[in-house]
Design an enzyme around this catalytic site. Structure first.
Site, PDB file in Angstrom:
ATOM      1  N   VAL A 197     -79.431  25.862 -62.667  1.00 16.46           N
ATOM      2  CA  VAL A 197     -80.899  25.850 -62.745  1.00 16.46           C
ATOM      3  C   VAL A 197     -81.352  24.646 -63.572  1.00 16.46           C
ATOM      4  CG1 VAL A 197     -82.973  27.101 -63.460  1.00 16.46           C
ATOM      5  CG2 VAL A 197     -80.994  28.366 -62.627  1.00 16.46           C
ATOM      6  N   ASP A 229     -84.758  25.726 -52.368  1.00 13.69           N
ATOM      7  CA  ASP A 229     -83.998  25.347 -53.568  1.00 13.69           C
ATOM      8  C   ASP A 229     -84.652  25.948 -54.829  1.00 13.69           C
ATOM      9  OD1 ASP A 229     -82.053  23.378 -55.003  1.00 13.69           O
ATOM     10  OD2 ASP A 229     -84.022  22.894 -55.848  1.00 13.69           O
ATOM     11  N   GLY A 244     -80.748  21.445 -63.666  1.00 15.87           N
ATOM     12  CA  GLY A 244     -79.815  20.380 -64.061  1.00 15.87           C
ATOM     13  C   GLY A 244     -79.542  20.296 -65.542  1.00 15.87           C
ATOM     14  N   LYS A 290     -76.252  26.908 -57.182  1.00 12.58           N
ATOM     15  CA  LYS A 290     -77.397  27.843 -57.213  1.00 12.58           C
ATOM     16  C   LYS A 290     -77.461  28.732 -55.975  1.00 12.58           C
ATOM     17  CE  LYS A 290     -79.104  23.535 -56.252  1.00 12.58           C
ATOM     18  NZ  LYS A 290     -79.382  22.275 -56.870  1.00 12.58           N
ATOM     19  N   LYS A 307     -83.201  28.975 -57.589  1.00 10.97           N
ATOM     20  CA  LYS A 307     -83.197  28.877 -59.056  1.00 10.97           C
ATOM     21  C   LYS A 307     -84.009  30.003 -59.676  1.00 10.97           C
ATOM     22  CE  LYS A 307     -82.697  23.905 -58.648  1.00 10.97           C
ATOM     23  NZ  LYS A 307     -83.458  22.677 -58.449  1.00 10.97           N
ATOM     24  N   GLY A 312     -82.820   8.001 -52.211  1.00 11.85           N
ATOM     25  CA  GLY A 312     -81.864   9.033 -52.624  1.00 11.85           C
ATOM     26  C   GLY A 312     -82.515  10.160 -53.414  1.00 11.85           C
ATOM     27  N   VAL A 363     -71.535  15.245 -58.914  1.00 14.64           N
ATOM     28  CA  VAL A 363     -71.411  15.944 -60.199  1.00 14.64           C
ATOM     29  C   VAL A 363     -69.948  15.971 -60.656  1.00 14.64           C
ATOM     30  CG1 VAL A 363     -71.893  18.080 -61.451  1.00 14.64           C
ATOM     31  CG2 VAL A 363     -73.428  17.360 -59.613  1.00 14.64           C
TER      32      VAL A 363
HETATM   33  N1  LIG Z   1     -76.295  16.514 -57.431  1.00 16.74           N
HETATM   34  C1  LIG Z   1     -77.116  17.110 -58.285  1.00 16.74           C
HETATM   35  O1  LIG Z   1     -78.008  16.464 -58.861  1.00 16.74           O
HETATM   36  C2  LIG Z   1     -76.982  18.573 -58.573  1.00 16.74           C
HETATM   37  C3  LIG Z   1     -77.854  19.178 -59.507  1.00 16.74           C
HETATM   38  C4  LIG Z   1     -77.697  20.530 -59.812  1.00 16.74           C
HETATM   39  C5  LIG Z   1     -76.728  21.265 -59.157  1.00 16.74           C
HETATM   40  N2  LIG Z   1     -75.923  20.653 -58.223  1.00 16.74           N
HETATM   41  C6  LIG Z   1     -74.917  21.464 -57.555  1.00 16.74           C
HETATM   42  O2  LIG Z   1     -73.630  20.915 -57.833  1.00 16.74           O
HETATM   43  C7  LIG Z   1     -72.758  21.139 -56.729  1.00 16.74           C
HETATM   44  C8  LIG Z   1     -72.156  19.806 -56.291  1.00 16.74           C
HETATM   45  O3  LIG Z   1     -73.189  18.924 -55.917  1.00 16.74           O
HETATM   46  P1  LIG Z   1     -72.903  17.381 -55.625  1.00 16.74           P
HETATM   47  O4  LIG Z   1     -74.225  16.714 -55.563  1.00 16.74           O
HETATM   48  O5  LIG Z   1     -71.871  16.862 -56.548  1.00 16.74           O
HETATM   49  O6  LIG Z   1     -72.299  17.479 -54.146  1.00 16.74           O
HETATM   50  P2  LIG Z   1     -71.486  16.353 -53.347  1.00 16.74           P
HETATM   51  O7  LIG Z   1     -71.718  15.012 -53.938  1.00 16.74           O
HETATM   52  O8  LIG Z   1     -71.793  16.562 -51.918  1.00 16.74           O
HETATM   53  O9  LIG Z   1     -69.953  16.731 -53.622  1.00 16.74           O
HETATM   54  C9  LIG Z   1     -69.332  17.820 -53.023  1.00 16.74           C
HETATM   55  C10 LIG Z   1     -67.841  17.695 -53.257  1.00 16.74           C
HETATM   56  O10 LIG Z   1     -67.204  18.807 -52.635  1.00 16.74           O
HETATM   57  C11 LIG Z   1     -66.105  18.319 -51.871  1.00 16.74           C
HETATM   58  N3  LIG Z   1     -65.809  19.212 -50.759  1.00 16.74           N
HETATM   59  C12 LIG Z   1     -66.542  19.481 -49.667  1.00 16.74           C
HETATM   60  N4  LIG Z   1     -65.899  20.337 -48.876  1.00 16.74           N
HETATM   61  C13 LIG Z   1     -64.717  20.586 -49.466  1.00 16.74           C
HETATM   62  C14 LIG Z   1     -63.592  21.353 -49.123  1.00 16.74           C
HETATM   63  N5  LIG Z   1     -63.560  22.063 -47.987  1.00 16.74           N
HETATM   64  N6  LIG Z   1     -62.546  21.397 -49.987  1.00 16.74           N
HETATM   65  C15 LIG Z   1     -62.569  20.694 -51.138  1.00 16.74           C
HETATM   66  N7  LIG Z   1     -63.599  19.927 -51.515  1.00 16.74           N
HETATM   67  C16 LIG Z   1     -64.663  19.878 -50.684  1.00 16.74           C
HETATM   68  C17 LIG Z   1     -66.518  16.949 -51.392  1.00 16.74           C
HETATM   69  O11 LIG Z   1     -65.356  16.216 -51.050  1.00 16.74           O
HETATM   70  P3  LIG Z   1     -65.444  14.655 -50.627  1.00 16.74           P
HETATM   71  O12 LIG Z   1     -65.782  13.925 -51.907  1.00 16.74           O
HETATM   72  O13 LIG Z   1     -64.099  14.343 -50.144  1.00 16.74           O
HETATM   73  O14 LIG Z   1     -66.528  14.574 -49.601  1.00 16.74           O
HETATM   74  C18 LIG Z   1     -67.205  16.428 -52.661  1.00 16.74           C
HETATM   75  O15 LIG Z   1     -66.253  15.925 -53.540  1.00 16.74           O
HETATM   76  C19 LIG Z   1     -73.612  21.834 -55.667  1.00 16.74           C
HETATM   77  O16 LIG Z   1     -73.469  23.226 -55.784  1.00 16.74           O
HETATM   78  C20 LIG Z   1     -75.033  21.448 -56.038  1.00 16.74           C
HETATM   79  O17 LIG Z   1     -76.004  22.374 -55.609  1.00 16.74           O
HETATM   80  C21 LIG Z   1     -76.023  19.329 -57.927  1.00 16.74           C
END
Ligand SMILES: NC(=O)c1ccc[n+]([C@@H]2O[C@H](COP(=O)([O-])OP(=O)(O)OC[C@H]3O[C@@H](n4cnc5c(N)ncnc54)[C@H](OP(=O)(O)O)[C@@H]3O)[C@@H](O)[C@H]2O)c1
Length: 424
Positions: free
Chosen positions: A130, A199, A132, A103, A203, A185, A16
């Site tokens: 909630v 999950d 997306g 969430k 929400k 994925g 994201v």
């Molecule tokens: N993906 C979706 O479709 C989606 C939908 C709705 C809501 N969300 C929410 O959006 C948020 C992010 O999701 P995502 O899918 O983007 O997750 P993600 O791809 O796993 O990305 C997480 C990011 O956080 C970084 N991170 C982890 N530990 C850290 C630390 N200690 N200090 C600084 N940065 C750190 C990671 O760094 P690295 O890149 O170096 O590993 C990565 O850049 C979550 O709360 C998720 O529930 C996601």
């Protein structure tokens, strides 16, 4: 509100976060209305050429949240504890506006975050938390502001919905579909949060907080995922005119009820037609009437779209601090009643084909006041085992739970009996 251009710090540049950086930096108002001052991520070795030069990198995301030159912190790390929680609390405590897609964090600490942002008069945006890309938070907060909402019913976990659909379409078992979904994925390596309903419950808790000012604790909520649903049940439900959907439901009609579980729902119902990874939320309100919002519930672009919407809201300088308008009081609910204490049930009992088993079952039904609408016997291969499919009249949930426990102890039953509520 903060003067323009607003300086933004983004903690978490994953799926994201990367998309948000990309959307922000190519926006025509970049540097006029806002700019990215700093970012934080964990793995410094990973190439991120899309991040423009000159942006500060913090290895410690907490320092980003404290940076006095940052006005707005966007937390996109995830998780209800640890660094994500620290970043959010530190940002608000340091009088910075906060946007998050997290969430799990809001379901756990929504009350505290909301109260703190009200106190410090900072913006708190959580549209992406909630469903997306579906703008449900904004619709509830703004478009339906003068409505009384009586019920929210949603398909809020795209992974579960996708799995249920694929099992039926491909006629293969849950485990096989899950493995393919993981390869594609659509499901996480550890799918627990998705397939066990957690999950969706996060929400639902956020929507309940927003709509009913009640934050239900997950530990006291009936949360059951799709992991027990079999190909057989999906096919059988279909034969009788139903689909099985993981529904997250919250109602305040008579008393507060909130739960997540698979339901049999008529295949003509609009929620039954929500396919694949889509999310859908039905809102029942007194003025606008029933409303169905549907769209992509996850994915980097839809989620970034929701984050961008919050960013522009924040820039517009609205007074939308906290989760609720005017800092209304939030009640935490440690034990929520499940949606509908009395419902019709679909019950599947596998039995060895022997004399007497039916009368044993009937006597259990009598004990627990379970009245049967229809019963079907479906002989399985070799005619050794029969599946009994029972549709009941309205039954108290507690009675059905007790009956299922008794049935599972009967001599002659094979595996565990399975009961799902029927939505009408
Ligand atoms: N993906 C979706 O479709 C989606 C939908 C709705 C809501 N969300 C929410 O959006 C948020 C992010 O999701 P995502 O899918 O983007 O997750 P993600 O791809 O796993 O990305 C997480 C990011 O956080 C970084 N991170 C982890 N530990 C850290 C630390 N200690 N200090 C600084 N940065 C750190 C990671 O760094 P690295 O890149 O170096 O590993 C990565 O850049 C979550 O709360 C998720 O529930 C996601």
């Amino acid at each position: 509100m903060t003067s323009l251009p607003v300086s933004i710090g983004i903690a978490g540049i994953g799926n994201v976060g990367s998309e948000v950086v990309s959307q922000l930096t190519k926006h025509k108002e970049y540097k006029k209305s806002f700019f990215i001052k700093a970012v934080s991520y964990r793995n410094k070795k990973k190439k991120r050429n899309f991040i423009p030069k000159g942006i500060i990198y913090y290895s410690d995301a907490k320092k980003l949240a404290q940076d006095k030159n940052i006005d707005l912190v966007i937390e996109l790390i995830g998780g209800s504890e640890g660094i994500a929680k620290d970043v959010c609390f530190i940002a608000i405590k340091n009088n910075k506006h906060l946007i998050t897609a997290n969430k799990a964090l809001i379901a756990e600490y929504g009350k505290e975050l909301s109260e703190l942002s009200n106190k410090n008069l900072v913006y708190f945006g959580f549209e992406a938390s909630v469903a997306g890309g579906v703008p449900v938070i904004k619709v509830i907060k703004e478009s339906l502001v003068s409505n009384e909402i009586s019920q929210i019913t949603g398909i809020m976990n795209g992974t579960s919905n996708y799995l249920m659909d694929e099992i039926e379409k491909k006629s293969i078992d849950f485990e096989k579909v899950l493995k393919t979904a993981q390869k594609l994925g659509y499901a996480e390596k550890d799918p627990t949060f998705d397939i066990e309903g957690i999950d969706a419950a996060h929400k639902l808790a956020i929507l309940s907080l927003l709509v009913f000012k009640k934050l239900p604790r997950l530990s006291g909520m009936h949360v059951r995922g799709v992991s027990e649903v079999t190909l057989y049940d999906i096919k059988t439900a279909r034969e009788f005119g139903y689909k099985i959907k993981l529904l997250a439901i919250c109602s305040n009609e008579n008393s507060f009820e909130c739960s997540v579980e698979p339901w049999l729902i008529s295949q003509d119902h609009s929620l039954a037609k929500i396919d694949g990874v889509l999310n859908a939320i039905e809102i029942n309100s007194n003025l606008a009437g029933p409303l169905l919002l549907t769209g992509a519930g996850a994915g980097s672009k839809p989620t970034a779209s929701a984050v961008m919407s919050d960013i522009f809201d924040c820039l517009a300088g609205g007074n939308r601090t906290g989760i609720l308008r005017n800092g209304e009081k939030i009640n935490e609910i440690s034990n929520s009643k499940s949606f509908k204490s009395e419902v019709k049930f679909y019950l599947r009992v596998s039995v060895v084909d022997k004399v007497g088993i039916l009368s044993d079952l009937t006597s259990i039904f009598k004990t627990f006041k379970i009245s049967i609408e229809t019963i079907y016997q479906d002989l399985q291969k070799g005619n050794q085992v029969a599946n009994l499919i029972i549709f009941t009249h309205n039954v108290k949930r507690t009675q059905m739970q007790k009956a299922v426990l008794k049935i599972n102890k009967l001599k002659g039953t094979v595996g565990n009996a399975l009961a799902f509520c029927i939505y009408n």
